[in-house]
Design a protein around this motif. Structure first.
Motif, PDB file in Angstrom:
ATOM      1  N   PHE A  21       0.831  -1.201   0.000  1.00  0.00           N
ATOM      2  CA  PHE A  21       0.000   0.000   0.000  1.00  0.00           C
ATOM      3  C   PHE A  21       0.876   1.266   0.000  1.00  0.00           C
ATOM      4  N   GLU A  22       1.953   1.245   0.820  1.00  0.00           N
ATOM      5  CA  GLU A  22       2.839   2.404   0.868  1.00  0.00           C
ATOM      6  C   GLU A  22       3.513   2.643  -0.479  1.00  0.00           C
ATOM      7  N   ARG A  23       3.896   1.563  -1.141  1.00  0.00           N
ATOM      8  CA  ARG A  23       4.552   1.720  -2.447  1.00  0.00           C
ATOM      9  C   ARG A  23       3.578   2.265  -3.488  1.00  0.00           C
ATOM     10  N   LEU A  24       2.317   1.842  -3.376  1.00  0.00           N
ATOM     11  CA  LEU A  24       1.331   2.320  -4.339  1.00  0.00           C
ATOM     12  C   LEU A  24       1.078   3.822  -4.192  1.00  0.00           C
ATOM     13  N   ARG A  25       0.994   4.313  -2.976  1.00  0.00           N
ATOM     14  CA  ARG A  25       0.610   5.718  -2.787  1.00  0.00           C
ATOM     15  C   ARG A  25       1.790   6.665  -2.649  1.00  0.00           C
ATOM     16  N   ARG A  27       4.544   8.927  -3.948  1.00  0.00           N
ATOM     17  CA  ARG A  27       4.775   9.637  -5.204  1.00  0.00           C
ATOM     18  C   ARG A  27       6.260   9.604  -5.562  1.00  0.00           C
ATOM     19  N   PRO A  28       6.606   9.230  -6.793  1.00  0.00           N
ATOM     20  CA  PRO A  28       8.017   9.213  -7.193  1.00  0.00           C
ATOM     21  C   PRO A  28       8.624  10.620  -7.117  1.00  0.00           C
ATOM     22  N   THR A  29       9.923  10.662  -6.940  1.00  0.00           N
ATOM     23  CA  THR A  29      10.612  11.953  -6.851  1.00  0.00           C
ATOM     24  C   THR A  29      10.853  12.570  -8.217  1.00  0.00           C
ATOM     25  N   ARG A  30      10.701  11.789  -9.286  1.00  0.00           N
ATOM     26  CA  ARG A  30      10.950  12.292 -10.632  1.00  0.00           C
ATOM     27  C   ARG A  30       9.682  12.212 -11.465  1.00  0.00           C
ATOM     28  N   ARG A  31       9.517  13.205 -12.320  1.00  0.00           N
ATOM     29  CA  ARG A  31       8.331  13.264 -13.162  1.00  0.00           C
ATOM     30  C   ARG A  31       8.235  12.039 -14.078  1.00  0.00           C
ATOM     31  N   TRP A  32       9.340  11.623 -14.657  1.00  0.00           N
ATOM     32  CA  TRP A  32       9.287  10.553 -15.655  1.00  0.00           C
ATOM     33  C   TRP A  32       8.976   9.192 -15.044  1.00  0.00           C
ATOM     34  N   ARG A  33       9.004   9.089 -13.700  1.00  0.00           N
ATOM     35  CA  ARG A  33       8.674   7.821 -13.055  1.00  0.00           C
ATOM     36  C   ARG A  33       7.191   7.682 -12.720  1.00  0.00           C
ATOM     37  N   GLU A  34       6.435   8.720 -12.918  1.00  0.00           N
ATOM     38  CA  GLU A  34       5.034   8.688 -12.525  1.00  0.00           C
ATOM     39  C   GLU A  34       4.238   7.842 -13.509  1.00  0.00           C
ATOM     40  N   ARG A  35       3.431   6.927 -12.974  1.00  0.00           N
ATOM     41  CA  ARG A  35       2.600   6.043 -13.765  1.00  0.00           C
ATOM     42  C   ARG A  35       1.215   5.933 -13.114  1.00  0.00           C
ATOM     43  N   VAL A  36       0.242   5.542 -13.934  1.00  0.00           N
ATOM     44  CA  VAL A  36      -1.087   5.268 -13.395  1.00  0.00           C
ATOM     45  C   VAL A  36      -0.996   4.026 -12.514  1.00  0.00           C
ATOM     46  N   ARG A  37      -1.534   4.119 -11.297  1.00  0.00           N
ATOM     47  CA  ARG A  37      -1.440   3.021 -10.340  1.00  0.00           C
ATOM     48  C   ARG A  37      -2.465   1.930 -10.655  1.00  0.00           C
ATOM     49  N   PRO A  38      -2.086   0.663 -10.439  1.00  0.00           N
ATOM     50  CA  PRO A  38      -3.054  -0.435 -10.635  1.00  0.00           C
ATOM     51  C   PRO A  38      -4.073  -0.479  -9.501  1.00  0.00           C
ATOM     52  N   LEU A  39      -5.107  -1.248  -9.719  1.00  0.00           N
ATOM     53  CA  LEU A  39      -6.153  -1.448  -8.711  1.00  0.00           C
ATOM     54  C   LEU A  39      -5.689  -2.495  -7.716  1.00  0.00           C
ATOM     55  N   LEU A  40      -5.834  -2.200  -6.421  1.00  0.00           N
ATOM     56  CA  LEU A  40      -5.466  -3.135  -5.376  1.00  0.00           C
ATOM     57  C   LEU A  40      -6.730  -3.828  -4.874  1.00  0.00           C
ATOM     58  N   LEU A  41      -6.853  -5.148  -5.140  1.00  0.00           N
ATOM     59  CA  LEU A  41      -7.987  -5.943  -4.672  1.00  0.00           C
ATOM     60  C   LEU A  41      -7.576  -6.694  -3.419  1.00  0.00           C
ATOM     61  N   LEU A 355      -4.634   8.808  -8.805  1.00  0.00           N
ATOM     62  CA  LEU A 355      -5.565   8.141  -7.897  1.00  0.00           C
ATOM     63  C   LEU A 355      -5.137   6.696  -7.616  1.00  0.00           C
ATOM     64  N   VAL A 356      -5.160   6.331  -6.327  1.00  0.00           N
ATOM     65  CA  VAL A 356      -4.926   4.954  -5.888  1.00  0.00           C
ATOM     66  C   VAL A 356      -6.246   4.414  -5.346  1.00  0.00           C
ATOM     67  N   ILE A 357      -6.668   3.249  -5.868  1.00  0.00           N
ATOM     68  CA  ILE A 357      -7.948   2.667  -5.455  1.00  0.00           C
ATOM     69  C   ILE A 357      -7.671   1.305  -4.826  1.00  0.00           C
ATOM     70  N   THR A 358      -8.196   1.118  -3.632  1.00  0.00           N
ATOM     71  CA  THR A 358      -8.159  -0.207  -3.002  1.00  0.00           C
ATOM     72  C   THR A 358      -9.600  -0.670  -2.820  1.00  0.00           C
ATOM     73  N   VAL A 359      -9.834  -1.945  -3.128  1.00  0.00           N
ATOM     74  CA  VAL A 359     -11.187  -2.502  -3.090  1.00  0.00           C
ATOM     75  C   VAL A 359     -11.172  -3.793  -2.268  1.00  0.00           C
ATOM     76  N   GLY A 360     -12.033  -3.820  -1.274  1.00  0.00           N
ATOM     77  CA  GLY A 360     -12.247  -5.068  -0.541  1.00  0.00           C
ATOM     78  C   GLY A 360     -13.362  -5.856  -1.198  1.00  0.00           C
TER      79      GLY A 360
END
Length: 958
Positions: A21-25, A27-41, A355-360
């Motif tokens: 969860f911490e890794r998902l949310r 934010r990278p320190t560099r612009r070029w590392r930013e990616r759309v986060r996957p869904l956490l089920l 956006l980071v989404i977690t779903v139970g």
């Protein structure tokens, strides 16, 4: 705590989930590392996922990170409800660090508002619910006005009404910020942070740089312009049109079709439901809501120059506690992934959202809450399948479709780079792993450079530094308009009379001997401008400030500069009164005491002459110093005629060591050689109090910067020997101590005559030591025009002393205009009839004698200004156009023309350039100060008047 099989789901057991969860949310320190986060089920029973959701929520709240928790039993029944809840919680103070601005959702607000209007429109005449809020009542009134506009141009009426409301919503920027339960002052500070620190710092730097490079006037103008721009930016961003500009994003979305361009057309299309395909329209509107939500988040995290975006080191988290097929969150998650896929497929909008989404979700929960749906399908598979990216269908394309394969391949690769090859991360929270788990990664701290106080601290620091620079420049400048303060404390530069030079130590203008004249010049210059008639401008360059080293007011000896300014006032007034079609304007340039800053001020005059073509000549240059010589060389580059008033060093206008004179310099004063020849002749001939001097002591200033004094002493020494006298003894001084010693040594065995070739500044010291060291007998002193300034202030004192008798050779004298010298029946030069009433008008009839201007210097400056004005006027009448510097120079350079046949200092006709444009047969006068303080001219040689002049005792050939 919840458990499975008797085991409790503690934080230790969930370390892996928490680390993920911490890794998902994070934010990278560099612009070029930013990616759309996957869904956490998070797969597990409801009580398990609820417990894990609470743990995740607590971690976010402890860090005051942006988070929204959607409970399983939430009241949200559709996608819009989910978005409202998410927006509300993400904007809460608990979702941001103290001092940070909240996340803003202007696009989502507008989309939700349009959605509400649409729902009211679709509902039609259904019963109105009770307990409506004020906003809901206003929306219903608006729908009524849009649905039933006034009779006439219905479409235009609808557009005007909707446009009015949209602008009103766009205008209230502070309302958008205030939704996070903030106070208005804090809200306004957050709003200003986007503009004020950088804007004010930039303005301060520009102003300081301008003050250092140019002047305070330019710095003030730059500061006013910059602050006005910042103020306009602040005000503009609260205007309706500025708020509407941010809604242009809607016009680029594919979800709502509009028949017209612009956001207003889009809003009308969203408001008016189409009669067919209502479900499809509802889905399109939901997609628009989700897209607006994601775009708002992207803008909140966009790495721009604004500090707040860089300070957000945690991505916003949306936690769905537990979903089943009936929950609106399922549709929301599907729509989020659809929008993300659509955006990455569109090259114009390819971007990421934070956006980071977690779903139970329960592993056995069915995919649909519909009895007619196929059985056996699970919700977890539905979410995973819809979020999976298929790179290849498994089928080969035909030969026609082959041409599109590369574009398709590249598009899919781009989607993979942005979305990843896997869009879902599944975690079974009920399964344990063997071995010890490491602690979850530590949270990344906000960078120190993004502290909310830093922009304001930096702004204050830059502002303070800039204010310091401007303050230093303010001390450096006496006036914002090109009047600079020197290291000696003098004010130098150019003025039209509005700046008063040479204020006394108390700053009292009423005691300043130059202020009344400058005030009069300013008035006369203003009248020239107001007349609307063509005018010629002359610039006077002279020493308008006393040497700061002189503390005694009686020793300031500004009578010379005061007299030259008085002559300019009289010349300007007389010319402007006499000629109806031309005017004369006079600018004043202070070169500082002893002409210390003459080259710098000459550069100012040169620059001004390039901008102001009315400047036709520069007059003044009264002191023969190296700095004066340098100023003449600077101004000669501008091809301006230069008229020297009291400058008598023969080589002042030399351009180089080869002896070439500047063709632009014209000398009014006789050269030292001529003055020395006459002085030596009169000393030998007995014109100095009847004594035929056989020996002379010569006192002169040995300052290397002084071209006048040493040269005059040498010229007199040679002339005296040629006249039959004994070679004079010479005594040099560089400071008052040297002068005292030289005079005392000369008085041990004094000569018949003391010839003072020094400066007027030291003349008082000379006569004081002479009185003490050569006492017992009145001494004869002969001096040059340089001491005319001293005589003007101290004539009464000189006459009353019995210790010495003074003779000197003034460049002009009122006492020379008597019948003995100008001939019987001939009137004095009109300058002298104007001089006395002018001085009385300027300084008062009872002004002390030591505060009055030198009439000698007034006469020569009057001649300089009058001859330039007359020549300019002749050029104007001959060419019927405004005179130029070149035309005036050509007229002055004409050897056949008496440029001023009746000057106050004599008849003026200039000789050739080869001799430095000397005035031919320039008068040389011998004057003395009588016991009552009055003066008498005892000899006149040279051409004082055009005809009828009385004969004096002059050197042979004169």
């Amino acid at each position: 705590m919840p458990g499975d099989g008797g085991r409790v789901l503690t934080e230790d057991r969930l370390r892996g989930v928490l680390d993920l969860f911490e890794r998902l949310r994070e934010r990278p320190t560099r612009r070029w590392r930013e990616r759309v986060r996957p869904l956490l089920l998070l797969v597990g029973a409801g009580n398990h996922t609820r417990h894990v959701a609470d743990l995740l929520l607590k971690r976010c709240e402890d860090e005051r990170a942006p988070v929204s928790h959607i409970a399983a039993e939430t009241a949200a029944t559709d996608v819009a409800g989910v978005l409202r809840e998410a927006k509300r919680e993400l904007s809460q103070p608990s979702s941001r660090p103290r001092g940070e601005p909240p996340l803003r959702f202007p696009l989502l607000d507008m989309a939700l508002w349009l959605s509400d209007l649409r729902e009211i429109r679709v509902a039609g005449d259904r019963p109105i619910p009770r307990n409506l809020t004020h906003a809901e009542r206003e929306n219903r009134k608006l729908v009524q006005r849009l649905t039933h506009p006034p009779i006439g141009d219905n479409e235009n009426s609808r557009r005007r009404e909707l446009n009015r409301v949209i602008r009103s919503r766009g205008r209230d920027v502070l309302r958008d910020l205030d939704e996070g339960h903030r106070s208005r002052p804090a809200t306004f500070l957050a709003f200003l942070e986007q503009i004020a620190p950088i804007g004010v710092a930039a303005v301060a730097l520009i102003s300081a740089g301008t003050a250092a490079a140019l002047d305070l006037a330019a710095a003030g103008f730059a500061a006013a312009l910059g602050l006005a721009f910042v103020a306009v930016q602040i005000v503009a961003r609260t205007r309706g049109w500025a708020g509407v500009l941010r809604y242009r994003w809607f016009t680029r979305q594919p979800y709502i079709d509009s028949d017209s361009t612009g956001f207003l057309g889009f809003a009308l299309a969203a408001f008016d439901p189409r009669p067919s395909e209502p479900e499809d329209q509802r889905e399109q509107l939901d997609l628009l809501l989700v897209a607006a939500f994601l775009e708002d988040l992207r803008r909140n995290y966009r790495r721009t120059i604004w500090r707040a975006a860089w300070a957000r080191v945690r991505y916003p988290v949306l936690i769905f506690e537990h979903l089943d097929a009936r929950h609106a969150g399922v549709e929301f998650v599907e729509l989020v992934e659809r929008v993300r896929a659509d955006r990455q497929g569109d090259a114009r909008q390819r971007d990421w959202d934070p956006l980071v989404i977690t779903v139970g979700v329960d592993a056995t929960s069915p995919a649909h809450d519909d009895p007619s749906a196929p059985s056996g399908r699970r919700l977890i598979d539905r979410l995973s399948r819809d979020d999976r990216i298929e790179l290849w269908s498994g089928e080969a394309d035909d030969v026609v479709a082959a041409r599109r394969l590369w574009d398709s391949y590249w598009r899919e690769q781009s989607r993979v780079r942005a979305l990843g090859s896997q869009r879902v991360l599944r975690v079974d929270i009920t399964r344990d792993a063997e071995g010890d788990m490491p602690l979850p990664r530590k949270s990344r701290r906000r960078p120190r450079v993004t502290h909310p106080a830093l922009p304001w601290i930096a702004m204050v620091a830059v502002l303070a530094a800039s204010v310091t620079v401007v303050a230093v420049q303010a001390v450096k400048y006496c006036s914002p308009l090109q009047i600079r303060r020197t290291s000696h404390g003098e004010c130098i530069g150019i003025t039209d009379g509005s700046f008063k030079f040479a204020e006394d130590s108390e700053g009292a203008n009423n005691d300043n001997r130059l202020s009344p004249i400058l005030k009069r010049l300013k008035k006369q210059n203003d009248e020239v401008k107001e007349s609307g008639k063509p005018y010629a401008t002359i610039v006077y360059l002279g020493p308008l400030t006393a040497d700061p080293a002189i503390k005694n007011r009686q020793l300031d000896l500004l009578a010379g500069a005061q007299g030259e300014l008085a002559g300019l006032v009289i010349a300007q007034r007389r010319f402007n009164d006499a000629y109806p079609n031309m005017r004369l304007r006079v600018l004043i340039a202070n070169a500082g005491a002893k002409f210390r800053y003459a080259p710098e001020v000459a550069e100012q005059i040169r620059s001004r002459a390039l901008r102001d073509r009315s400047i036709v000549a520069v007059v003044g240059f009264e002191q023969s110093r190296k700095k004066t010589q340098q100023a003449i060389r600077v101004l000669a580059k501008s091809a301006l005629p230069l008229i020297g008033t009291a400058n008598s060093y023969g080589r002042t206008a030399w351009l180089d060591s080869a002896g070439r004179y500047s063709p632009y310099y014209f000398r009014l004063a006789p050269p030292n050689a001529r003055l020395a020849r006459h002085a030596a002749f009169w000393a030998r001939d007995g014109q100095i109090n009847g004594v035929r001097a056989k020996s002379v002591d010569v006192i002169y200033d040995a300052d290397e910067d002084d071209l006048y004094s040493r040269d005059l002493a040498t010229q007199f020494q040679q002339a005296f020997v040629k006249a039959g006298g004994k070679r004079p003894r010479t005594w040099a001084y560089k400071d008052p101590g040297d002068l005292d010693k030289a005079v005392r040594q000369a008085c041990l065995k004094p000569s018949d005559l003391f010839y003072y070739a020094g400066r007027s500044d030291e003349f008082r010291g000379f006569v004081n030591v002479l009185e003490l060291a050569c006492g017992g007998k009145s001494r004869l002193v002969l001096a040059d025009d340089e001491i005319a300034k001293y005589v003007s202030d101290n004539a009464q004192e000189i006459g009353s002393k019995g210790t010495f008798t003074l003779y000197y050779t003034p460049l002009a004298a009122r006492e020379a205009w008597i019948p003995r010298w100008i001939g019987p029946g001939q009137a004095p030069q009109t300058f002298y009839t104007d001089y006395t009433p002018t001085v009385a008008d300027l300084f008062g009839k009872n002004a002390p004698a030591d505060r009055r201007p030198s009439v000698t210097r007034a006469a020569v400056s009057y001649d300089a200004a009058t001859l330039v004005a007359n020549v300019a006027n002749s050029v104007y009448y001959e060419q019927q156009t405004r005179p130029t510097a070149g035309a005036v120079f050509a007229a002055l350079n004409d050897p056949e023309r008496d440029v001023l046949p009746n000057g106050a200092s004599g008849v003026l006709r200039f000789g050739p350039t080869s001799t430095g444009h000397q005035v031919l047969d320039k008068p040389v006068l011998l004057a003395t100060v009588k016991k009552d303080g009055s003066q008498e001219v005892t000899e006149v040689c040279g051409r004082l008047v055009a005809s009828g002049q009385g004969k004096g005792d002059c050197p042979p050939g004169d």
